[in-house]
Design a protein around this motif. Structure first.
Motif, short mmCIF file in Angstrom:
data_model
loop_
_atom_site.label_atom_id
_atom_site.label_comp_id
_atom_site.label_asym_id
_atom_site.label_seq_id
_atom_site.Cartn_x
_atom_site.Cartn_y
_atom_site.Cartn_z
N TYR A 58 0.84 -1.21 0.00
CA TYR A 58 0.00 0.00 0.00
C TYR A 58 0.87 1.25 0.00
O TYR A 58 0.62 2.20 -0.77
N TYR B 37 -7.59 7.03 6.14
CA TYR B 37 -8.33 7.69 5.07
C TYR B 37 -8.27 9.21 5.16
O TYR B 37 -8.92 9.91 4.37
N LEU C 70 -7.87 -6.79 -2.77
CA LEU C 70 -7.16 -5.51 -2.82
C LEU C 70 -6.59 -5.22 -4.20
O LEU C 70 -6.21 -4.07 -4.48
N LEU D 236 -9.57 -3.18 -5.28
CA LEU D 236 -9.93 -2.04 -4.44
C LEU D 236 -8.93 -1.91 -3.29
O LEU D 236 -9.23 -2.24 -2.14
N GLN E 24 -7.85 0.54 -1.59
CA GLN E 24 -8.20 1.46 -0.51
C GLN E 24 -9.07 0.84 0.55
O GLN E 24 -9.24 1.41 1.64
N ALA E 25 -9.63 -0.33 0.27
CA ALA E 25 -10.55 -0.97 1.23
C ALA E 25 -9.81 -1.69 2.35
O ALA E 25 -10.45 -2.22 3.27
N GLN E 26 -8.49 -1.71 2.32
CA GLN E 26 -7.73 -2.48 3.30
C GLN E 26 -8.07 -2.10 4.73
O GLN E 26 -8.27 -2.96 5.60
N VAL F 295 -10.73 -0.51 5.97
CA VAL F 295 -12.10 -0.85 6.36
C VAL F 295 -12.14 -2.29 6.85
O VAL F 295 -12.80 -2.62 7.85
N LEU F 296 -11.44 -3.17 6.13
CA LEU F 296 -11.37 -4.57 6.54
C LEU F 296 -10.69 -4.72 7.90
O LEU F 296 -11.13 -5.50 8.75
#
Length: 502
Positions: free
Chosen positions: A91, A149, A212, A215, A217-219, A221-222
């Motif tokens: 990331y 974020y 990932l 997506l 950027q969803a890391q 949130v998970l």
């Protein structure tokens, strides 16, 4: 505070007994072949065994329910760790960070392990409310994960990382302390519970890696969602009905005996190591953990960047991480037999040598060799983790269980990771990631031989100058083999003398 300390005293009393079955009952991660802590007379063994039996009287349904809760807690933590750690360098690379910047960012977590995590462990032991502290840390980790974020600038990511690791870094030692305690109370096999963590980690890194790719950027949130799952698992951890009476009996029994190792220590004026451990041997346990984790930390921290440099996607990172996690299962199945056959120190030395082989294989940069290197996770990480965690559980003083695990995590996830991340980032920028893997392998090999030589010199010095009893009091409590060798030598001398007299 008194409740948790009394129960830790029960564990210590059971482990201190010379009877091997009593030791195994005291801590399920230990076996009859595991290094002994101290040798006591048969009365201590019998009484501690009886206390352990009293504390372990649970219905089969109660044990099953407790085992499921402990399993769930271990799975939840390692799922959370699997969603965060393996993909972090990937990331950071994707948002434009250099290797040196990534090294600094990845060093924040080890710094928190060194300076902040011990405070949480001390609070946990001092209040006796380990479950409450762990629940609050899980909730705080979930909330702070969303700070990533706020932006992708170096400053924004730096702030998010600092806040997150203040809480997340303390989850592992407190979770381990609670799970090991629960396994002891309900006679659940710790290695089997730990298999749940391995499977959970492998599942998450495989699924998250593919997710990932689409997506990235969803890391976080998970990570937030899995931290809340961790919170739920902590709230479901079992209590310990009937523990107080058994703990009081253990304390009374232990206080009545004058042949325990604590008395030996008092007679020889030997202070506990770090105020936590009975044995000076802990220095060498931690040294092996440090050397091994420097190699493992470098590989784990920069694998994502290396894979991206080679032109592969984050999906390969997930596959490689899943392969490494699943390779741990055979070691967990046979951990008892391995420790019984080879001993803790031999396994730790072997693990460090295998770490050298792993770095060389990954450094070649070919997918087959990288997969082969990740398969060595079983004999580079899990052997070290299992041996050190059980050793700490066995040798920590009463009321010091969380702090004991904290010291191990401080060295392994703190000091070693700081060296790996800072030095790895600098070497990676200077020489490239491929050559950095080879250079790190050389450093690990050198460190391994230094620790081996120092340990054998130390043990030889004590064996020459001390009787078995005094060797125990001077810190050989983890070297049951060394003490047994001294006894055998003494018996051989006595037999020789009697034979000469006849």
């Amino acid at each position: 505070m008194g409740f948790e300390q009394a129960c830790d005293s029960m564990h210590a009393a059971a482990v201190l007994g010379g009877d091997q079955n009593a030791t195994a009952n005291a801590h399920p991660c230990l076996t009859s072949g595991h290094h002994g802590v101290n040798n006591s007379d048969s009365n201590v063994s019998n009484q501690t065994g009886a206390v352990a039996g009293a504390s372990g009287r649970r219905t089969s349904g109660g044990r099953s329910k407790a085992g499921a809760s402990l399993f769930f807690a271990n799975v939840a933590y390692w799922m959370c760790a699997g969603a965060y750690t393996p993909f972090l360098s990937s990331y950071f690379t994707s948002i434009g960070m250099t290797a040196s910047q990534i090294g600094v960012l990845l060093t924040i977590s080890p710094l928190a392990v060194v300076f902040i995590q011990p405070l949480w462990a001390r609070l946990s032991d001092a209040t006796g409310k380990r479950r409450l502290v762990l629940a609050l840390l899980s909730l705080a980790s979930a909330a702070s994960a969303l700070l990533y974020y706020l932006g992708t600038s170096y400053t924004a990511v730096l702030v998010a990382t600092i806040v997150f690791v203040l809480f997340f870094s303390a989850l592992l030692p407190l979770c381990d302390a609670l799970v090991i305690q629960g396994c002891s109370d309900y006679e659940v096999e710790f290695a089997h519970v730990r298999m749940g963590g391995t499977c959970g980690y492998a599942f998450v890194v495989f699924i998250v890696g593919m997710f990932l790719e689409r997506l990235p950027q969803a890391q976080f949130v998970l990570v937030c969602a899995l931290s809340l799952l961790m919170l739920l698992s902590v709230l479901l951890l079992p209590g310990s009905p009937g523990r107080k009476d058994a703990c009081a009996a253990a304390l009374s029994s232990a206080a009545a005996q004058d042949s325990s190792s604590l008395v030996h220590d008092a007679q020889s004026n030997v202070k506990p190591t770090f105020g936590i451990f009975r044995s000076q041997e802990i220095f060498f346990i931690l040294a092996f953990a440090l050397v091994s984790q420097m190699g493992l930390g470098f590989s784990g921290s920069f694998l994502g960047r290396y894979v991206v440099e080679l032109g592969y996607s984050q999906g390969l990172v997930g596959v490689l991480s899943a392969v490494s996690a699943l390779s741990e299962l055979p070691i967990l199945l046979f951990s008892h037999a391995l420790v019984a056959r080879f001993g803790v120190m031999s396994l730790l030395g072997f693990s460090c040598i295998m770490m050298v082989a792993r770095l060389l294989l990954i450094g070649m940069g070919l997918v087959p060799t990288m997969v082969a290197g990740q398969l060595l996770q079983s004999v580079t990480y899990m052997t070290v983790y299992y041996c050190c965690t059980c050793y700490v559980a066995e040798s920590a003083l009463p009321g010091k269980l969380s702090q004991g695990q904290s010291v191990f995590v401080l060295v392994q996830s703190g000091l070693a990771m700081m060296v790996a991340n800072l030095a790895g980032g600098a070497i990676g920028d200077a020489f490239g990631m491929r050559l950095s893997y080879f250079l790190t392998a050389g450093l690990v090999l050198t460190g391994t031989f230094i620790v081996m030589a120092a340990y054998h010199t130390w043990r030889s010095d004590i064996s020459r100058t001390c009787t078995p009893a005094s060797a125990n009091s001077r810190g050989l409590i983890g070297s049951g083999q060394a003490v047994r060798q001294d006894r055998q030598a003494s018996e051989s001398t006595e037999k020789g003398g009697r034979h000469g007299a006849r």
